[in-house]
Design a protein around this motif. Structure first.
Motif, short mmCIF file in Angstrom:
data_model
loop_
_atom_site.label_atom_id
_atom_site.label_comp_id
_atom_site.label_asym_id
_atom_site.label_seq_id
_atom_site.Cartn_x
_atom_site.Cartn_y
_atom_site.Cartn_z
N SER A 62 -10.21 -1.13 10.12
CA SER A 62 -9.36 0.04 10.30
C SER A 62 -8.45 0.19 9.08
CB SER A 62 -8.53 -0.06 11.58
OG SER A 62 -7.58 -1.10 11.48
N LEU A 63 -8.05 1.42 8.83
CA LEU A 63 -7.13 1.75 7.74
C LEU A 63 -5.90 2.38 8.36
CD1 LEU A 63 -6.87 1.77 4.64
CD2 LEU A 63 -7.80 4.08 4.68
N ASN A 64 -4.71 1.94 7.92
CA ASN A 64 -3.46 2.34 8.56
C ASN A 64 -2.42 2.82 7.56
OD1 ASN A 64 -3.94 1.08 11.38
ND2 ASN A 64 -4.41 -0.57 9.96
N ALA A 65 -1.61 3.76 8.00
CA ALA A 65 -0.36 4.10 7.32
C ALA A 65 0.73 3.37 8.10
CB ALA A 65 -0.12 5.61 7.35
N PHE A 66 1.68 2.78 7.41
CA PHE A 66 2.70 2.01 8.11
C PHE A 66 4.05 2.17 7.43
CE2 PHE A 66 1.50 -0.69 4.68
CZ PHE A 66 2.63 -1.42 4.38
N GLY A 67 5.09 1.73 8.12
CA GLY A 67 6.43 1.77 7.56
C GLY A 67 7.36 0.88 8.35
N GLY A 68 8.54 0.68 7.79
CA GLY A 68 9.54 -0.14 8.45
C GLY A 68 10.89 0.00 7.79
N PHE A 93 10.21 0.43 3.85
CA PHE A 93 8.89 0.08 3.33
C PHE A 93 7.86 1.02 3.93
CE2 PHE A 93 5.57 -3.54 3.15
CZ PHE A 93 5.21 -3.22 1.86
N VAL A 94 7.08 1.73 3.11
CA VAL A 94 5.98 2.58 3.57
C VAL A 94 4.75 2.28 2.74
CG1 VAL A 94 7.44 4.46 4.43
CG2 VAL A 94 6.65 4.51 2.09
N GLY A 95 3.58 2.44 3.34
CA GLY A 95 2.36 2.17 2.58
C GLY A 95 1.11 2.31 3.42
N VAL A 96 0.03 1.75 2.88
CA VAL A 96 -1.26 1.73 3.56
C VAL A 96 -1.73 0.28 3.66
CG1 VAL A 96 -1.97 4.04 2.83
CG2 VAL A 96 -2.53 2.09 1.41
N ARG A 97 -2.54 0.02 4.67
CA ARG A 97 -3.06 -1.33 4.83
C ARG A 97 -4.42 -1.29 5.49
NH1 ARG A 97 0.64 -4.46 9.06
NH2 ARG A 97 -0.97 -4.57 10.65
N GLY A 98 -5.25 -2.23 5.07
CA GLY A 98 -6.57 -2.39 5.65
C GLY A 98 -6.59 -3.60 6.55
N PHE A 108 -8.79 -8.82 24.03
CA PHE A 108 -8.12 -9.63 23.00
C PHE A 108 -8.82 -9.47 21.67
CE2 PHE A 108 -7.22 -13.82 21.02
CZ PHE A 108 -5.83 -13.75 21.05
N GLU A 109 -8.05 -9.28 20.60
CA GLU A 109 -8.62 -9.23 19.26
C GLU A 109 -7.65 -9.84 18.26
OE1 GLU A 109 -9.47 -5.09 18.57
OE2 GLU A 109 -7.42 -4.62 18.03
N VAL A 110 -8.20 -10.40 17.20
CA VAL A 110 -7.40 -10.94 16.11
C VAL A 110 -7.71 -10.10 14.88
CG1 VAL A 110 -7.25 -13.28 17.02
CG2 VAL A 110 -9.17 -12.66 15.54
N TYR A 111 -6.76 -10.05 13.96
CA TYR A 111 -6.96 -9.26 12.74
C TYR A 111 -6.18 -9.86 11.59
CZ TYR A 111 -2.44 -7.15 13.95
OH TYR A 111 -1.12 -6.95 14.26
N GLY A 112 -6.56 -9.46 10.41
CA GLY A 112 -5.89 -9.86 9.19
C GLY A 112 -6.20 -8.85 8.11
N GLY A 113 -5.43 -8.86 7.06
CA GLY A 113 -5.70 -7.91 5.99
C GLY A 113 -4.64 -7.93 4.92
N ALA A 114 -4.62 -6.84 4.16
CA ALA A 114 -3.69 -6.71 3.04
C ALA A 114 -3.09 -5.32 3.05
CB ALA A 114 -4.42 -6.95 1.73
N SER A 115 -1.90 -5.20 2.50
CA SER A 115 -1.21 -3.91 2.43
C SER A 115 -0.68 -3.67 1.03
CB SER A 115 -0.07 -3.86 3.45
OG SER A 115 0.91 -4.84 3.16
N LEU A 116 -0.54 -2.41 0.71
CA LEU A 116 0.06 -1.97 -0.55
C LEU A 116 1.02 -0.86 -0.20
CD1 LEU A 116 0.21 -2.00 -3.66
CD2 LEU A 116 -1.60 -0.29 -3.64
N GLY A 117 2.27 -1.00 -0.63
CA GLY A 117 3.26 0.00 -0.26
C GLY A 117 4.38 0.11 -1.27
N TYR A 118 5.33 0.95 -0.92
CA TYR A 118 6.50 1.21 -1.74
C TYR A 118 7.72 0.70 -0.99
CZ TYR A 118 10.00 3.67 -4.49
OH TYR A 118 11.08 3.97 -5.28
N LEU A 119 8.48 -0.17 -1.61
CA LEU A 119 9.69 -0.74 -1.03
C LEU A 119 10.89 -0.10 -1.70
CD1 LEU A 119 11.04 -2.90 0.81
CD2 LEU A 119 11.00 -4.40 -1.18
N LYS A 120 11.72 0.58 -0.91
CA LYS A 120 12.95 1.18 -1.43
C LYS A 120 14.12 0.34 -0.95
CE LYS A 120 15.78 5.29 -1.40
NZ LYS A 120 16.09 6.52 -0.70
#
Length: 189
Positions: A62-68, A93-98, A108-120
């Protein structure tokens, strides 16, 4: 900031458009337990909040847009002229992650991945009385007054989802961004 708002709006529009065709739309909202700026007994001003909107292209990806967002204030530090200062740090923090996912049964599912975003980041120094302190630009400081207000940030993460019903569940995740650990509610449609 307008670029970030455009990226978020475009990502949401893309996700909704793709969902209308086929696949699964994933939504998650969480609360962090440990902000990445929390060190040296700093105080949390706001609990780290995270959100995620994603589209599951295949059963495993899955591909996600995320923020915090989070905010902390450091313990008082004495500077060279005897003045006590505290540093207030706000992070968004906003960005995309796979995500690569592996289902372990129906719920039940497990997941892992990487994200790239912009930290203000917004850093403010406060006096003991709580007023904003402004330094002489030529005075020595441990903080770089010319430090960039934002930067690209990449991180990795691992997590798990447990679906209480077919569409609604709970998640727990460890990684980096604005918080080291977070958990919350997830939904898929």
């Amino acid at each position: 900031m307008k670029n970030i708002q455009f990226i978020i709006a475009f990502s949401l529009f893309t996700m909704v458009t793709l969902h209308a065709q086929t696949g699964k739309l994933n939504l998650s909202a969480g609360i962090g337990f440990e902000p990445t700026t929390l060190m040296d007994n700093a105080e949390m001003n706001s609990i780290p909040l995270t959100f995620k909107v994603g589209y599951q292209f295949t059963q495993m990806f899955s591909l996600n847009a995320f923020g915090g967002h989070t905010s902390t204030t450091s313990q008082p530090t004495v500077i060279n002229d005897g003045l006590t200062l505290r540093t207030n740090m706000e992070q968004t923090f906003v960005g995309v992650r796979g995500e690569l996912k592996k289902g372990l049964g129906q719920r039940f599912e497990v997941y892992g991945g990487a994200s790239l975003g912009y930290l203000k980041q917004k850093r403010t120094e406060l006096t003991g009385a709580g007023t904003v302190f402004s330094r002489n630009p030529e005075a020595p400081t441990k903080l770089d007054p010319n430090a960039p207000k934002g930067r690209l940030l990449y991180s990795g993460f691992v997590g798990t989802n447990f679906f209480v019903t077919k569409h609604v569940g709970l998640f727990a995740e460890a990684g980096s961004g604005i918080t080291l650990f977070n958990s919350g509610i997830t939904a898929r449609f």
